[in-house]
Design an enzyme around this catalytic site. Structure first.
Site, short mmCIF file in Angstrom:
data_model
loop_
_atom_site.label_atom_id
_atom_site.label_comp_id
_atom_site.label_asym_id
_atom_site.label_seq_id
_atom_site.Cartn_x
_atom_site.Cartn_y
_atom_site.Cartn_z
CG HIS A 307 -2.07 0.95 1.04
ND1 HIS A 307 -1.98 2.28 1.34
CD2 HIS A 307 -3.30 0.75 0.54
CE1 HIS A 307 -3.12 2.86 1.05
NE2 HIS A 307 -3.95 1.95 0.56
CG ASP A 364 -8.51 -4.12 -3.16
OD1 ASP A 364 -9.71 -3.92 -2.91
OD2 ASP A 364 -7.76 -3.26 -3.66
N1 CMC Z 1 4.25 -7.63 -4.96
C1 CMC Z 1 5.60 -7.62 -5.10
N2 CMC Z 1 6.38 -6.54 -4.90
C2 CMC Z 1 5.76 -5.40 -4.55
C3 CMC Z 1 4.37 -5.33 -4.39
C4 CMC Z 1 3.61 -6.50 -4.60
N3 CMC Z 1 2.26 -6.48 -4.46
N4 CMC Z 1 4.01 -4.07 -4.04
C5 CMC Z 1 5.15 -3.37 -3.99
N5 CMC Z 1 6.22 -4.17 -4.30
C6 CMC Z 1 7.64 -3.79 -4.28
C7 CMC Z 1 7.99 -2.95 -5.51
O1 CMC Z 1 8.43 -3.77 -6.57
C8 CMC Z 1 9.07 -2.08 -4.94
O2 CMC Z 1 10.27 -2.87 -4.86
P1 CMC Z 1 11.71 -2.17 -5.04
O3 CMC Z 1 11.85 -1.23 -3.89
O4 CMC Z 1 12.66 -3.31 -5.02
O5 CMC Z 1 11.67 -1.48 -6.38
C9 CMC Z 1 8.63 -1.79 -3.52
O6 CMC Z 1 7.83 -2.93 -3.15
C10 CMC Z 1 7.81 -0.52 -3.36
O7 CMC Z 1 6.70 -0.59 -4.26
P2 CMC Z 1 6.11 0.63 -5.08
O8 CMC Z 1 5.40 0.11 -6.29
O9 CMC Z 1 7.18 1.65 -5.31
O10 CMC Z 1 5.10 1.21 -4.04
P3 CMC Z 1 3.89 2.16 -4.37
O11 CMC Z 1 3.56 2.88 -3.12
O12 CMC Z 1 4.19 2.99 -5.58
O13 CMC Z 1 2.71 1.15 -4.78
C11 CMC Z 1 0.88 -0.33 -4.68
C12 CMC Z 1 1.70 0.74 -3.93
C13 CMC Z 1 -0.39 -0.61 -3.88
C14 CMC Z 1 0.46 0.20 -6.06
C15 CMC Z 1 1.74 -1.61 -4.81
O14 CMC Z 1 2.08 -2.10 -3.55
C16 CMC Z 1 1.05 -2.69 -5.65
O15 CMC Z 1 1.16 -2.69 -6.87
N6 CMC Z 1 0.31 -3.64 -4.99
C17 CMC Z 1 -0.43 -4.66 -5.72
C18 CMC Z 1 -1.75 -4.08 -6.20
C19 CMC Z 1 -2.75 -3.87 -5.09
O16 CMC Z 1 -2.96 -4.75 -4.25
N7 CMC Z 1 -3.41 -2.70 -5.10
C20 CMC Z 1 -4.45 -2.36 -4.11
C21 CMC Z 1 -4.03 -1.23 -3.23
S1 CMC Z 1 -5.08 -1.00 -1.81
C22 CMC Z 1 -6.63 -0.56 -2.40
C23 CMC Z 1 -6.67 0.62 -3.31
O17 CMC Z 1 -5.86 1.54 -3.26
O18 CMC Z 1 -7.55 0.64 -4.12
#
Ligand code: CMC
Length: 428
Positions: A307, A364
């Site tokens: 998140h 989710d």
């Molecule tokens: N699986 C594997 N690796 C992950 C995941 C995941 N679900 N989420 C983040 N990471 C890793 C990412 O690759 C990065 O690694 P590194 O530092 O080595 O590059 C690190 O964790 C930080 O991730 P980020 O993408 O920079 O973080 P963010 O704040 O931009 O993204 C997020 C947050 C929710 C988009 C992301 O965690 C994600 O894609 N999660 C899966 C999709 C999901 O479940 N979304 C629902 C969010 S909650 C409800 C809503 O908002 O609607």
């Protein structure tokens, strides 16, 4: 504590006032930055450090796992309030009295008929269309059927628009599902509660009476409350920014629905279930999928994990996990997917990759399992999220307009070509 921040650029110092929120969050007010520095801007991809507004609606502390609507904890609201009370609270700032709530509900019911011509629009969609696309289009179409613009200086005008969308939106939600299932586009009954009516509109068959199941009604009520607002997330920021051009409420919400649809945002609930199904079909080897999620060469992510704001736990996920167990037990449903989900969670919580990056199950991760137990098709999961988020979008749009916020228009740092002379096509 000093109440200013100092920025030094090329030896020149500039002072900016600090803004302190009611929960002592600190922001640097850089409103004058470009003016005093001669055009210097900030750059913050994904707005990870940028506060777009001041807001009195939702407070969340990602480190402590706190989420409150208008000061009330999500735990209390999920346990003690119903969805319509929470909608009122979010939009108008206070919990309603019994009379206020009754009036609110009857005003919504009075607006719960959709122009019959909307059915012609639905007829034109292919059956295979994703219901989020259908919902977004129909919400936008409501603008055409309700063209008068809102006078935001009139409480009464604002109220009328709010009850209009709260009345018509559940009809569109139900019709988006019924279209896909080839069922007649019907109406519910104004004698029912808001959530009961949604269920009747979604599930009633033309040849049998729909019997309400209180376990399903309560579970849906709780899920909608948990999704009702989440401060400046992607779809809410979209609603605010579209509305900041003085686009109407329906048009702004239609844009929010499109933003919510993506798998990194609300679309994750559908993606989680598809992922769990795929793991099951593949023999239930959770380790293989954990490996894929950690492999930087593999685009696969563990859906329902991570998140932007919560870095400890998502308080909504905690409540939903318990609810999933209860609802499945109460309904007598045994779903092997729930075991896969629990297994994945257990492994991820002790895995270095996930621990280091503070990746925990989000809202989710378990919600789809409950929706599935209720008989809601997978493609409708994000639509249910939209139904829950509607009061949040409305309250944020309303707040933005009442505060007379300026049009949203971010800056950029240009990294393209410098000036070049035009080349005739024969010489390229
Ligand atoms: N699986 C594997 N690796 C992950 C995941 C995941 N679900 N989420 C983040 N990471 C890793 C990412 O690759 C990065 O690694 P590194 O530092 O080595 O590059 C690190 O964790 C930080 O991730 P980020 O993408 O920079 O973080 P963010 O704040 O931009 O993204 C997020 C947050 C929710 C988009 C992301 O965690 C994600 O894609 N999660 C899966 C999709 C999901 O479940 N979304 C629902 C969010 S909650 C409800 C809503 O908002 O609607």
């Amino acid at each position: 504590m000093s109440n200013t921040a100092t920025l030094e650029i090329n030896g020149e110092k500039h002072e900016f006032p600090l803004v302190v929120g009611t929960e002592n969050e600190i922001g640097i007010n850089i409103k004058t930055l470009r003016g005093v520095t001669g055009g210097v801007t900030t750059i913050d991809p994904g707005y990870k450090n940028t506060g777009a507004c001041e807001s009195g609606i939702t407070f969340l502390d990602g480190e402590k796992g706190i989420l409150r609507y208008r000061g009330y904890s999500i735990e209390d609201l999920a346990d003690k309030a119903d969805f319509l009370e929470v909608a009122y609270l979010l939009i108008f700032g206070e919990l309603p009295s019994k009379d206020q709530l009754d009036k609110f509900h009857s005003d919504i019911k009075a607006q719960s008929v959709v122009d019959d011509d909307v059915k012609k629009i639905i007829d034109a969609f292919p059956k295979a269309a994703h219901p989020m696309g259908v919902l977004s289009s129909l919400t936008s179409a409501l603008t055409a059927f309700n063209p008068s613009s809102v006078n935001v200086d009139s409480e009464e005008d604002m109220y009328k628009t709010v009850v209009k969308i709260l009345g018509k939106f559940p009809v569109l939600v139900a019709w988006a599902m019924r279209k896909k299932q080839g069922l007649p586009l019907n109406y519910g009954s104004n004698s029912l509660g808001y959530v009961e009516n949604v269920l009747k509109m979604m599930f009633e068959k033309p040849n049998e009476e729909y019997v309400q199941n209180p376990i399903i009604v309560n579970a849906l009520d709780k899920l909608l409350i948990l999704h009702a607002d989440h401060e400046q997330n992607c779809s809410t920021s979209t609603v605010r920014i579209v509305g900041s051009s003085h686009a109407g409420l329906f048009a702004s919400i239609s844009s929010g629905i499109s933003a919510l649809w993506g798998p990194l945002h609300g679309g994750a609930n559908q993606a989680v279930l598809e992922m769990l199904e795929a793991i099951k079909e593949d023999g239930g080897d959770t380790k293989k999928y954990m490996g894929k999620a950690k492999d930087k060469e593999d685009p696969f992510r563990l859906m329902g994990f991570g998140h932007r704001v919560y870095k400890n736990f998502d308080p909504r996920a905690k409540i939903i996990k318990v609810a999933a167990d209860e609802v499945l037990a109460d309904l007598g449903v045994e779903d092997p997917i729930l075991d896969i989900a629990k297994g994945l969670e257990k492994e991820a919580l002790k895995d270095d990759y996930f621990v280091k990056r503070k990746l925990y199950p989000n809202v989710d991760f378990y919600s789809g399992i409950i929706y599935r137990a209720m008989g809601i098709p997978t493609e409708m999961f994000t639509v249910m999220f939209a139904l829950g988020r509607l009061p949040g979008w409305i309250s944020q749009w309303r707040e933005m307009r009442l505060r007379k916020e300026p049009i949203g228009r971010p800056r950029q740092i240009y990294t393209g070509e410098n000036y070049r002379a035009f080349k005739d096509i024969a010489k390229r």
